[in-house]
Design a protein around this motif. Structure first.
Motif, PDB file in Angstrom:
ATOM      1  N   TRP A  80       0.856  -1.185   0.000  1.00 32.05           N
ATOM      2  CA  TRP A  80       0.000   0.000   0.000  1.00 32.05           C
ATOM      3  C   TRP A  80       0.890   1.232   0.000  1.00 32.05           C
ATOM      4  CZ3 TRP A  80      -3.663   2.073   4.360  1.00 32.05           C
ATOM      5  CH2 TRP A  80      -4.661   2.865   3.790  1.00 32.05           C
ATOM      6  N   VAL A 104      -2.923  -2.789  -3.343  1.00 31.02           N
ATOM      7  CA  VAL A 104      -3.968  -1.999  -2.687  1.00 31.02           C
ATOM      8  C   VAL A 104      -3.969  -0.585  -3.255  1.00 31.02           C
ATOM      9  CG1 VAL A 104      -4.908  -1.204  -0.481  1.00 31.02           C
ATOM     10  CG2 VAL A 104      -3.636  -3.367  -0.584  1.00 31.02           C
ATOM     11  N   SER A 106      -3.917   3.140  -3.588  1.00 34.46           N
ATOM     12  CA  SER A 106      -3.305   4.081  -2.654  1.00 34.46           C
ATOM     13  C   SER A 106      -4.290   5.104  -2.106  1.00 34.46           C
ATOM     14  CB  SER A 106      -2.131   4.803  -3.332  1.00 34.46           C
ATOM     15  OG  SER A 106      -2.545   5.458  -4.513  1.00 34.46           O
ATOM     16  N   LEU A 113      -9.641  -0.881   2.845  1.00 30.55           N
ATOM     17  CA  LEU A 113      -8.410  -1.594   3.165  1.00 30.55           C
ATOM     18  C   LEU A 113      -8.708  -2.867   3.954  1.00 30.55           C
ATOM     19  CD1 LEU A 113      -5.274  -1.784   3.470  1.00 30.55           C
ATOM     20  CD2 LEU A 113      -5.553  -0.432   5.565  1.00 30.55           C
ATOM     21  N   VAL A 127       3.779  -0.742   3.867  1.00 28.00           N
ATOM     22  CA  VAL A 127       2.960   0.463   3.845  1.00 28.00           C
ATOM     23  C   VAL A 127       3.795   1.725   3.971  1.00 28.00           C
ATOM     24  CG1 VAL A 127       2.543   0.283   6.344  1.00 28.00           C
ATOM     25  CG2 VAL A 127       0.956   1.619   4.925  1.00 28.00           C
TER      26      VAL A 127
END
Length: 535
Positions: A80, A104, A106, A113, A127
């Motif tokens: 992410w 994922v 952004s 999420l 992340v």
């Protein structure tokens, strides 16, 4: 006289390679070790950094070891972040470690999420703590207790510590081209996201074949400005560019002025961009001041491109233009025009099938292949089709039939050349500037609001974005829906691009005989000027 049916097969060249994502990078590092592989196109020139192919492969190996220290082959690990060189390196490191990378968006909010992490049963997430106001690490910490299989949170701002934590004795697995390597979230008619489980063979070959059809040359300078969480970014751009041993300009977040500056500075040759991006470049005040004549080929997709825009792109950008068509489930490109096709074909058709790919158009009810020129559902079969929807066997069975045909949900017709035209969609999906938006998600949220009695989310035609999101609301008894209140309510739960731009309050919906809302009628009524905006 025999009726010709709507079925065709792409050329056999280039052939399908039995190669993994890690093998692709290793081959490039062996052939051109000292060639620049990545240039991080940061908006601040002082923060730009370069990797050679050899350096890239060494870093990918380090990442693979650090990941293999924490995870077992076949486990899912999410990423992410905005576009960064580390994102690209993780794509290869995870593949070498035999992991399945879960990409994922952004712009996601905590609810979105959490769904992805839980549905994919991700064991870890890499992340960025924060980017442009989105406090991503805070969101991960907010949802982690609801994700029972999530045990590792790896921060990009603690990158060196992560790399140094690798166990040098860990053994990297043998990875096969048929192994799963990525989950890309998509959706179908239900609107609930499904994770397309993709494999090395499909991704490596699809990226290669797309750039080959674009006529990208070995060693060209390639601009990666599509989001890496999309297959357009991490497959067409990243894997395609490496298959051609390109030097890849990775743009952190698309901004038209930055893209123009990078093209001029590095004499870039080729790129992919959804129409919204390309229009933004054409309309930017710096466009006439920048020398971007080095660009010789580009491709677009995600929404239709009017013939006038195709002509403008080719004339004003001075490059040959192509259109790609597909979806994540097919790795992602199934059909594509050619640089030497005429402008009508580029604007009005999807081109012909990709190499080693079959296409047919079937009657959605009977499943029979329809005659040339008749409307039906676009289906495709070949090396590029996903394994399945992760952990969703019923959805998989509805999408991939017993003969291996992927049913896309797109309504198309085919001509005698095998070129297809999109006529509509079985799936009620909106494509805004290349971003897929699923009405059911928005409708379910709005239904929960006390002032909303009934709602329909409809894609409305737009010259810039292809489609924009329109919300048609019938008030709950005694209630007065407020546009700003509903807008703020959706923004609490959804990323910005999904929030409707146009809001309409209506008395009654047009319905079918069985009581279903006729969205195509709403769209036509809107085009006829029958609605006024909510205040």
């Amino acid at each position: 006289m025999t009726t010709k049916l709507s079925v065709t097969t792409g050329p056999t060249e280039p052939p399908v390679l039995e190669q993994t994502i890690g093998g692709l990078l290793k081959g490039a590092a062996t052939e051109v070790p000292d060639r620049t592989a990545i240039i991080f196109g940061h908006e601040d020139p002082a923060l730009r950094r370069e990797w050679t192919y050899q350096e890239m492969y060494i870093d990918a190996q380090r990442i693979a070891l650090a990941l293999a220290t924490r995870f077992q082959p076949g486990e899912r690990v999410a990423i992410w972040s905005q576009n960064t060189p580390q994102w690209v390196l993780v794509e290869f490191g995870a593949a070498i470690a035999g992991l399945i990378l879960v990409t994922v968006n952004s712009a996601y909010r905590p609810d979105e999420l959490a769904y992805v992490l839980k549905q994919s049963r991700s064991a870890g997430i890499l992340v960025t703590p924060e980017y442009r106001g989105n406090k991503m690490l805070d969101s991960v910490n907010q949802v982690k207790d609801d994700c029972p299989e999530l045990r590792e949170i790896i921060r990009f701002d603690q990158w060196e510590e992560f790399l140094d934590s690798a166990d040098s004795d860990v053994q990297l697995p043998e990875v096969l081209p048929s192994d799963a390597t990525m989950i890309q979230y998509t959706s179908g008619t239900t609107g609930f996201p499904k994770g397309a489980l993709l494999h090395h063979r499909g991704l490596v070959n699809n990226g290669h074949h797309t750039l080959d059809r674009m006529k990208v040359n070995n060693g060209d300078i390639w601009v990666t400005m599509m989001p890496l969480f999309h297959t357009a970014g991490c497959v067409i751009c990243v894997l395609g560019a490496i298959s051609k041993r390109c030097t890849q300009l990775v743009v952190e977040t698309f901004e038209p002025g930055l893209a123009l500056e990078l093209i001029e500075t590095y004499k870039a040759h080729a790129l992919v961009g959804v129409p919204t991006m390309l229009i933004g470049m054409l309309e930017h005040p710096e466009f006439s001041k920048r020398d971007i004549s080095s660009i010789h080929t580009m491709t677009s997709g995600g929404s239709t491109v009017p013939a006038a825009l195709v002509q403008r792109f080719e004339e004003e950008l001075g490059a040959q233009f192509t259109i790609v068509f597909g979806q994540p489930e097919c790795s992602p490109v199934a059909s594509m025009t050619r640089p030497d096709d005429n402008q009508d074909d580029k604007a009005l058709t999807l081109g012909g099938p990709m190499p080693n790919v079959e296409i047919k158009i079937v009657d959605p009810e009977s499943g029979e292949t329809v005659p040339i020129g008749e409307l039906g559902e676009y289906c495709t079969r070949g090396y590029h089709v996903m394994h399945e929807y992760f952990d969703m066997p019923e959805a998989t069975a509805k999408t991939i039939d017993e003969d291996g045909w992927l049913h896309t949900g797109d309504l198309c017709s085919m001509d005698e050349r095998g070129y297809c035209k999109v006529e509509g969609r079985l799936k009620d999906m909106i494509i805004r500037g290349g971003e897929n938006i699923y009405p059911r998600e928005l409708e379910e949220l709005l239904f929960r609001h006390p002032t909303v009695g009934e709602v329909a989310i409809v894609g409305l035609p737009d010259d810039r974005y292809g489609e924009i999101v329109g919300a048609f609301i019938r008030a709950a008894p005694g209630a007065r829906p407020d546009r700003e209140e509903l807008f703020a309510y959706l923004r609490e739960h959804l990323s910005p691009q999904k929030t409707p731009k146009n809001w309409f309050l209506i008395e009654d919906f047009p319905l079918t005989g069985s009581g279903k809302i006729q969205k195509f009628v709403l769209r036509q009524q809107w085009q006829d000027g029958q609605f006024t905006e909510m205040r």
